[in-house]
Scaffold this active site. Sequence first.
Site, mmCIF file in Angstrom:
data_model
loop_
_atom_site.group_PDB
_atom_site.id
_atom_site.type_symbol
_atom_site.label_atom_id
_atom_site.label_comp_id
_atom_site.label_asym_id
_atom_site.label_seq_id
_atom_site.Cartn_x
_atom_site.Cartn_y
_atom_site.Cartn_z
ATOM 1 N N ASP A 1 4.211 3.493 6.352
ATOM 2 C CA ASP A 1 3.540 3.287 7.628
ATOM 3 C C ASP A 1 4.443 2.693 8.690
ATOM 4 O O ASP A 1 5.479 2.117 8.397
ATOM 5 C CB ASP A 1 2.364 2.321 7.449
ATOM 6 C CG ASP A 1 2.838 0.874 7.262
ATOM 7 O OD1 ASP A 1 3.669 0.651 6.354
ATOM 8 O OD2 ASP A 1 2.412 -0.005 8.016
ATOM 9 N N LYS B 1 0.823 -1.200 0.000
ATOM 10 C CA LYS B 1 0.000 0.000 0.000
ATOM 11 C C LYS B 1 0.862 1.256 0.000
ATOM 12 O O LYS B 1 0.389 2.345 -0.246
ATOM 13 C CB LYS B 1 -0.876 0.027 1.269
ATOM 14 C CG LYS B 1 -1.704 -1.219 1.468
ATOM 15 C CD LYS B 1 -2.301 -1.184 2.905
ATOM 16 C CE LYS B 1 -2.554 -2.601 3.353
ATOM 17 N NZ LYS B 1 -2.827 -2.678 4.797
ATOM 18 N N GLY B 2 2.164 1.068 0.255
ATOM 19 C CA GLY B 2 3.038 2.214 0.471
ATOM 20 C C GLY B 2 3.114 3.189 -0.687
ATOM 21 O O GLY B 2 3.324 4.381 -0.494
ATOM 22 N N GLU C 1 7.352 2.592 -6.622
ATOM 23 C CA GLU C 1 7.552 2.156 -5.237
ATOM 24 C C GLU C 1 7.763 3.345 -4.313
ATOM 25 O O GLU C 1 8.199 4.412 -4.738
ATOM 26 C CB GLU C 1 8.784 1.237 -5.155
ATOM 27 C CG GLU C 1 8.465 -0.207 -4.811
ATOM 28 C CD GLU C 1 7.887 -0.433 -3.412
ATOM 29 O OE1 GLU C 1 7.124 0.401 -2.894
ATOM 30 O OE2 GLU C 1 8.186 -1.499 -2.845
ATOM 31 N N LYS D 1 17.442 3.928 0.667
ATOM 32 C CA LYS D 1 18.398 3.968 1.780
ATOM 33 C C LYS D 1 19.661 3.251 1.327
ATOM 34 O O LYS D 1 19.778 2.038 1.504
ATOM 35 C CB LYS D 1 17.828 3.243 3.002
ATOM 36 C CG LYS D 1 16.572 3.854 3.600
ATOM 37 C CD LYS D 1 16.126 3.008 4.792
ATOM 38 C CE LYS D 1 14.782 3.433 5.320
ATOM 39 N NZ LYS D 1 14.262 2.460 6.309
ATOM 40 N N ASP E 1 14.701 -0.304 0.576
ATOM 41 C CA ASP E 1 15.426 -0.466 1.835
ATOM 42 C C ASP E 1 16.528 -1.493 1.588
ATOM 43 O O ASP E 1 17.638 -1.140 1.204
ATOM 44 C CB ASP E 1 14.422 -0.907 2.907
ATOM 45 C CG ASP E 1 15.019 -0.972 4.299
ATOM 46 O OD1 ASP E 1 16.142 -0.486 4.485
ATOM 47 O OD2 ASP E 1 14.364 -1.497 5.201
HETATM 48 P P1 IMP Z 1 12.986 -3.874 1.019
HETATM 49 O O1 IMP Z 1 12.551 -5.162 0.428
HETATM 50 O O2 IMP Z 1 13.835 -4.071 2.234
HETATM 51 O O3 IMP Z 1 13.615 -2.948 0.039
HETATM 52 O O4 IMP Z 1 11.691 -3.223 1.637
HETATM 53 C C1 IMP Z 1 10.823 -2.456 0.908
HETATM 54 C C2 IMP Z 1 9.534 -2.274 1.644
HETATM 55 O O5 IMP Z 1 9.717 -2.230 3.061
HETATM 56 C C3 IMP Z 1 8.927 -0.957 1.276
HETATM 57 O O6 IMP Z 1 8.079 -1.094 0.173
HETATM 58 C C4 IMP Z 1 8.212 -0.544 2.537
HETATM 59 O O7 IMP Z 1 6.899 -1.064 2.536
HETATM 60 C C5 IMP Z 1 8.989 -1.188 3.650
HETATM 61 N N1 IMP Z 1 9.930 -0.226 4.283
HETATM 62 C C6 IMP Z 1 11.274 -0.195 4.162
HETATM 63 N N2 IMP Z 1 11.820 0.801 4.862
HETATM 64 C C7 IMP Z 1 10.773 1.439 5.464
HETATM 65 C C8 IMP Z 1 10.701 2.590 6.331
HETATM 66 O O8 IMP Z 1 11.689 3.240 6.700
HETATM 67 N N3 IMP Z 1 9.444 2.944 6.725
HETATM 68 C C9 IMP Z 1 8.326 2.278 6.353
HETATM 69 N N4 IMP Z 1 8.360 1.201 5.532
HETATM 70 C C10 IMP Z 1 9.576 0.782 5.090
HETATM 71 MG MG MG Z 2 5.916 -0.916 0.280
#
Ligand code: IMP
Ligand code: MG
Length: 183
Positions: A163, A47-48, A103, A135, A107
């Site tokens: 969120d 939903k982000g 997106e 990040k 992260d």
């Molecule tokens: P990744 O797979 O670690 O890149 O995570 C991506 C997903 O994690 C994003 O689409 C967000 O939903 C969630 N996410 C990562 N970092 C944050 C943050 O700092 N705040 C809130 N949601 C995050």
């Molecule tokens: Mg997300």
Amino acid sequence: MDVDDIRADLTEVLITEDEIHAKLAELARQVEADFEGTTPLLVGVLKGAVMVMADFARELRVHIDMDWMAVSSYGASTESSGVVRILKDLDTDIAGRDVLIVEDIIDSGLTLSWLRANLESRGANSVRILALLRKPESIKVDVPVDYIGFDIPPAFVVGYGLDYAERYRNLRAIGVLAPHVYQ
Ligand code: IMP
Ligand code: MG
């Protein structure tokens, strides 16, 4: 919801609403140029990415199609699990399409690298990625991103779709969540 409504829950405001909109306009000009001659399919990751999609799509001065996917990330935790599961799939056949994944944040990169491979395997003509935030210090898998809004420190951020336990998505700005909220 504005920063002043939840001031004590944030340690810092990272990006204001105005800064977000200016950046999305800038990215929209690049996307218009890069996708000239084709109608891109914007795929928002629920939903982000809802806020990014809503504002970015309206910035575009060309036709687009829009679809959504939901994949599992992490629930009430602030650490990425690396487990990706499709909770809601596309309604669109993307064979031959030029896809732009929209997106909120990269992260670890695990979600997007999995998603890109998944969409490519369905025969898309091209798969590009737009992410409002990244990040760099948290990246675990290298995923090439075509359009990036802002590089931010490896703190847990909320607002503008992002969120913590489903809260703060409706905050207009993006801020760092204060540790007392989740500890
Ligand atoms: P990744 O797979 O670690 O890149 O995570 C991506 C997903 O994690 C994003 O689409 C967000 O939903 C969630 N996410 C990562 N970092 C944050 C943050 O700092 N705040 C809130 N949601 C995050
Ligand atoms: Mg997300």
